[in-house]
Design an enzyme around this catalytic site. Structure first.
Site, short mmCIF file in Angstrom:
data_model
loop_
_atom_site.label_atom_id
_atom_site.label_comp_id
_atom_site.label_asym_id
_atom_site.label_seq_id
_atom_site.Cartn_x
_atom_site.Cartn_y
_atom_site.Cartn_z
N HIS A 23 1.70 -5.48 7.33
CA HIS A 23 1.40 -4.98 8.67
C HIS A 23 0.19 -5.70 9.28
CE1 HIS A 23 -2.22 -2.87 7.27
NE2 HIS A 23 -1.52 -2.56 6.19
N GLU A 101 2.15 2.47 1.10
CA GLU A 101 0.95 2.02 0.40
C GLU A 101 0.53 3.03 -0.66
OE1 GLU A 101 -0.83 0.03 -1.06
OE2 GLU A 101 -1.89 -1.04 0.54
#
Length: 228
Positions: A23, A101
């Site tokens: 990202h 994550e």
């Protein structure tokens, strides 16, 4: 779509290629702070982060004819990254929870230096053993199990295809370590820049090949302040 094949040292085997995109930056990325999955602050991309992703998406545009699906971690910053990439490539977006994550628990939102100061023994233990989790968080060993389960699902669902995956530092490193047959502790020896591209191919005979690691569009300076 018929499965792609690759002829190498092991002969011919069907190939599934994952284009792994980290990202773009968020407020935590810019501050070099720990930022976990859905259990954390879950910040969106900053304007800079969106611009980084759009550059990467344009760089990937030659893949548009061969990529029909973008698989995103369900965390806000990776969903936003996936939406930008999918929109550029004309692909559909689906989510895979296993690619979220690692959860950093009490370290969420703190910088590395702040954690080292406030949690010196915990930090030492975490850096020395992948089975150790941050207080209230998740260990690399635990994360590896779910990431590889998600990887198996994606490889089965998209066998023989090229798929873009928008994810985070830890899951991408874990997939790379798995592909290389490297010890899980190798995650501490890898660096991934925001909106970078890593490419791994998996073959139906069980082999894997790292094709690209931490690559950035030529319009971005990999040595710019704040990249690492």
């Amino acid at each position: 779509m018929s499965p792609k094949t690759s002829r190498g040292w092991g002969g011919e085997a069907a190939t599934t290629t994952l284009v792994l995109v980290r990202h773009g930056v968020t407020k935590h990325t810019a501050a070099k702070a720990f930022s976990g999955g859905l259990g954390g602050d879950n910040p969106p991309l900053t304007q800079e982060g969106r611009e980084q992703v759009l550059l990467t998406a344009e760089w990937l545009k030659p893949l548009a004819s061969s990529v029909s699906t973008v698989v995103a971690s369900p965390v806000l910053r990776t969903v936003e990254t996936g939406e930008l990439v999918a929109g550029t490539l004309g692909a559909r977006l689906v989510e895979e929870p296993a690619f979220a994550e690692i959860e950093f628990g009490e370290w969420e939102g703190l910088t590395f230096g702040e954690v080292a100061q406030r949690f010196p023994e915990e930090m030492k233990g975490w850096m020395g053993a992948t089975e150790v989790a941050p207080p209230g968080g998740e260990s690399f060993d635990s994360a590896q199990s779910r990431v590889l389960a998600g990887l198996s699902r994606v490889l089965e669902t998209h066998a023989g295809q090229t798929v873009v995956v928008t994810s985070h530092v830890s899951p991408i490193k874990l997939i790379v370590a798995h592909a290389l047959g490297a010890p899980i502790g190798g995650v501490f020896n890898m660096e991934l820049s925001p909106a970078s591209v890593t490419v791994v191919s998996f073959f139906s005979d069980g082999r894997a090949s790292l094709r690209l690691f931490n690559a950035l569009p030529v319009a971005r300076d990999p040595f710019a302040a704040g990249t690492f």
